[in-house]
Design a protein around this motif. Structure first.
Motif, PDB file in Angstrom:
ATOM      1  N   UNK A   7       0.830  -1.205   0.000  1.00 11.29           N
ATOM      2  CA  UNK A   7       0.000   0.000   0.000  1.00 11.29           C
ATOM      3  C   UNK A   7       0.857   1.243   0.000  1.00 11.29           C
ATOM      4  N   UNK A   8       1.948   1.207   0.754  1.00 12.93           N
ATOM      5  CA  UNK A   8       2.792   2.385   0.881  1.00 12.93           C
ATOM      6  C   UNK A   8       4.156   1.934   1.363  1.00 12.93           C
ATOM      7  N   UNK A   9       5.205   2.510   0.825  1.00 12.04           N
ATOM      8  CA  UNK A   9       6.543   2.109   1.239  1.00 12.04           C
ATOM      9  C   UNK A   9       6.816   2.556   2.655  1.00 12.04           C
ATOM     10  N   UNK A  10       7.315   1.639   3.454  1.00 10.12           N
ATOM     11  CA  UNK A  10       7.719   1.954   4.822  1.00 10.12           C
ATOM     12  C   UNK A  10       9.191   2.253   4.838  1.00 10.12           C
ATOM     13  N   UNK A  11       9.552   3.415   5.303  1.00 11.63           N
ATOM     14  CA  UNK A  11      10.926   3.870   5.186  1.00 11.63           C
ATOM     15  C   UNK A  11      11.903   3.023   5.979  1.00 11.63           C
ATOM     16  N   UNK A 112      12.378  -0.193  -1.895  1.00  5.52           N
ATOM     17  CA  UNK A 112      11.342   0.723  -2.369  1.00  5.52           C
ATOM     18  C   UNK A 112       9.953   0.097  -2.366  1.00  5.52           C
ATOM     19  N   UNK A 113       9.861  -1.184  -2.742  1.00  4.90           N
ATOM     20  CA  UNK A 113       8.558  -1.793  -2.945  1.00  4.90           C
ATOM     21  C   UNK A 113       8.240  -2.953  -2.002  1.00  4.90           C
ATOM     22  N   UNK A 114       9.275  -3.620  -1.500  1.00  5.39           N
ATOM     23  CA  UNK A 114       9.037  -4.852  -0.732  1.00  5.39           C
ATOM     24  C   UNK A 114       9.278  -4.700   0.758  1.00  5.39           C
ATOM     25  N   UNK A 115       9.574  -3.500   1.215  1.00  7.01           N
ATOM     26  CA  UNK A 115       9.731  -3.288   2.643  1.00  7.01           C
ATOM     27  C   UNK A 115      10.994  -3.864   3.236  1.00  7.01           C
ATOM     28  N   UNK A 116      11.982  -4.205   2.408  1.00 10.01           N
ATOM     29  CA  UNK A 116      13.237  -4.732   2.934  1.00 10.01           C
ATOM     30  C   UNK A 116      13.915  -3.669   3.795  1.00 10.01           C
ATOM     31  N   UNK A 117      14.479  -4.105   4.902  1.00 12.58           N
ATOM     32  CA  UNK A 117      15.137  -3.178   5.827  1.00 12.58           C
ATOM     33  C   UNK A 117      16.575  -3.630   6.046  1.00 12.58           C
ATOM     34  N   UNK A 118      17.510  -2.845   5.570  1.00 16.85           N
ATOM     35  CA  UNK A 118      18.925  -3.174   5.706  1.00 16.85           C
ATOM     36  C   UNK A 118      19.563  -2.539   6.939  1.00 16.85           C
TER      37      UNK A 118
END
Length: 375
Positions: A7-11, A112-118
Motif C-alpha cells: 500500500x505504501x513504502x515503509x521507510x 522501495x517496494x518490498x519493505x526490505x530493511x537493511x
C-alpha cells in the motif's frame, strides 16, 4: 508464491510478508517484437503492470508503475517516454529496459517496494549493511531522485567515515553501521562527490593513502613477493587505486600520503626533543636513555615509524620501549607522551588540508578534538 501489493513504502520498517516468486520465464511482446524475460524470485508482483529489465541476462522485475511514479519523478518521465499504448507484453505488461546492474536494481526495489530493511532489526537495534548494498541504495536513490533513500544511506556512510577522531579510531563502533574494507574507499569518495557530502572525504582519502601499506601474507606465498617474484599484495592494492580513482583523486591520495609521512616524522623528532623535559628529575639518566635510543634504533625502524600509513599510531611507547632498563623519569615520560598525543590530534585537524580539501565543521585544534570526545 505471489507478492502482495504494497500500500505504501515503509521507510524503516521490516517486511511483514513473504516476498517470493519463481524462476519461471514469461513470454512478452514489446510492440511487435516478442521477448522472453526471466522472473526474479523476490521482486515479481503477479498483478504488477510494468516489467523492469536490467543490464545483462538477469532476471527481470514485475512491479507497479503507479507506485514507482509516485515515488520518483525520474521513473514517471521514463514511463511516459518508453511505454506507448501499443507496447504491451502478452500479459499486458510493457517491458522497460534500464541500464542499471541487476544486483543494484534488486537491492533498490526490495527497499522501495518490498519493505526490505537493511538498517534495523525487528527490535529496533541497528545492524550493519554491506557497503555494496549501501552504495546501490545511494546511487539509485540519487539517480531516481528518491531523497529519503539517499539520506538514510549517506547517514550510514557518515558514521563509517566520521569527522570525530574518537569515532574514527573505534572501528568496532563504525562497523555496526557499515561492513566495509579499505578497497571500498574509492567508491566512498565517488559517493561523497555524488551526494555533495564533503565530510566523508578526508577519512576516505586517508583510507586510500594507507591501502596496501601492510599487506597481509597470502597463504602459501612469501609475504613480500609472489611465487614468480613479481608484484606484491601491496603492488596490487596500489594498482587498484590507479585503476579506480580519477587522476585528480589519485593526486590527492599521493600528496596526502606524503604529508602524513612528514607529519609523523615531525612528531617523532618532537618527542625526541622533549627529553630531557624542563622539569626532568634525573637529567643525566634520561640523556643516557635518549642517546642509547638513537644509537640502537635501526634505520628501518625509523622508516617504519614515519610511514604515513601509521599516521595516528602512538610513537611514545614505540620510541622508548627499548630503553626500559634505563627508564625515563616521570616528567620526561609525561612530556613525551603528551606531545605524542597532541601532535597526533593535530594531524587529525590537518587531515582535510593534507588532501587539499575544505570541510565545514572539521576540528581546528587538538583541543577541539578533546572537547568533542568529552561532549
Amino acid at each position: 508464491m505471489s507478492c502482495e501489493r504494497p500500500a505504501k513504502r515503509s521507510r524503516l520498517s521490516t517486511p511483514d510478508s513473504d516476498v517470493s516468486g519463481t524462476l519461471d520465464e514469461a513470454s512478452c511482446t514489446h510492440g511487435d517484437i516478442p521477448v522472453t524475460v526471466q522472473e526474479d524470485e523476490d521482486v515479481w508482483f503477479w498483478d504488477g503492470d510494468v516489467i523492469l529489465s536490467p543490464q545483462g541476462k538477469a532476471p527481470s522485475f514485475r512491479v507497479y508503475r503507479d507506485l514507482l511514479e509516485r515515488e520518483s519523478p525520474v521513473f514517471r518521465s521514463i514511463f511516459a517516454q518508453t511505454i506507448p499504448d501499443a507496447a504491451k507484453t502478452a500479459d499486458g505488461c510493457p517491458v522497460v529496459y534500464l541500464n542499471d546492474s541487476a544486483s543494484q536494481l534488486k537491492t533498490f526495489l526490495l527497499v522501495l517496494l518490498c519493505g526490505e530493511n537493511y538498517y534495523y532489526e525487528h527490535t529496533g537495534y541497528a545492524f550493519s549493511i554491506t557497503f555494496e548494498n549501501l552504495s546501490a541504495l545511494i546511487r539509485l536513490g540519487h539517480k531516481y531522485q528518491i531523497q529519503d533513500i539517499v539520506d538514510d544511506g549517506v547517514a550510514r556512510l557518515k558514521r563509517f567515515y566520521p569527522i570525530d577522531y574518537c569515532e574514527w579510531e573505534d572501528r568496532a563502533i563504525r562497523s555496526v553501521y557499515v561492513t566495509a574494507t579499505g578497497a571500498d574507499a574509492p567508491e566512498a569518495i565517488s559517493l561523497a562527490y555524488l551526494t555533495d557530502t564533503p565530510s566523508i572525504l578526508p577519512t576516505a582519502y586517508l583510507t586510500c593513502a594507507t591501502l596496501g601499506s601492510e599487506p597481509p601474507p597470502v597463504e602459501g606465498e612469501d609475504e613480500d613477493e609472489d611465487e614468480d617474484g613479481g608484484e606484491t599484495a601491496e603492488d596490487h592494492s596500489l594498482l587498484s587505486l590507479v585503476r579506480t580513482l580519477a587522476p585528480s583523486d589519485l593526486e590527492r591520495v599521493i600528496s596526502g600520503k606524503l604529508a602524513l609521512g612528514r607529519s609523523r616524522a615531525v612528531r617523532l623528532l618532537s618527542i625526541l626533543r622533549a627529553v630531557p623535559a624542563p622539569y626532568c628529575t634525573r637529567e643525566e639518566r634520561c640523556m643516557i636513555a635518549h642517546q642509547r635510543n638513537l644509537r640502537e634504533c635501526r634505520v628501518d625502524d625509523f622508516k617504519h615509524a614515519v610511514d604515513g600509513a601509521q599516521a595516528f599510531e602512538p610513537l611514545h611507547e614505540w620510541l622508548w620501549e627499548s630503553v626500559d632498563e634505563v627508564a625515563l623519569c616521570g616528567a620526561c615520560a609525561t612530556e613525551s607522551s603528551q606531545i605524542d598525543e597532541r601532535m597526533a590530534l593535530g594531524t587529525w585537524c590537518e587531515l582535510p588540508s593534507m588532501f587539499n580539501l575544505s570541510v565545514e565543521g572539521w576540528p581546528k585544534t587538538w583541543r577541539d578534538v578533546l572537547e568533542s570526545s568529552l561532549a
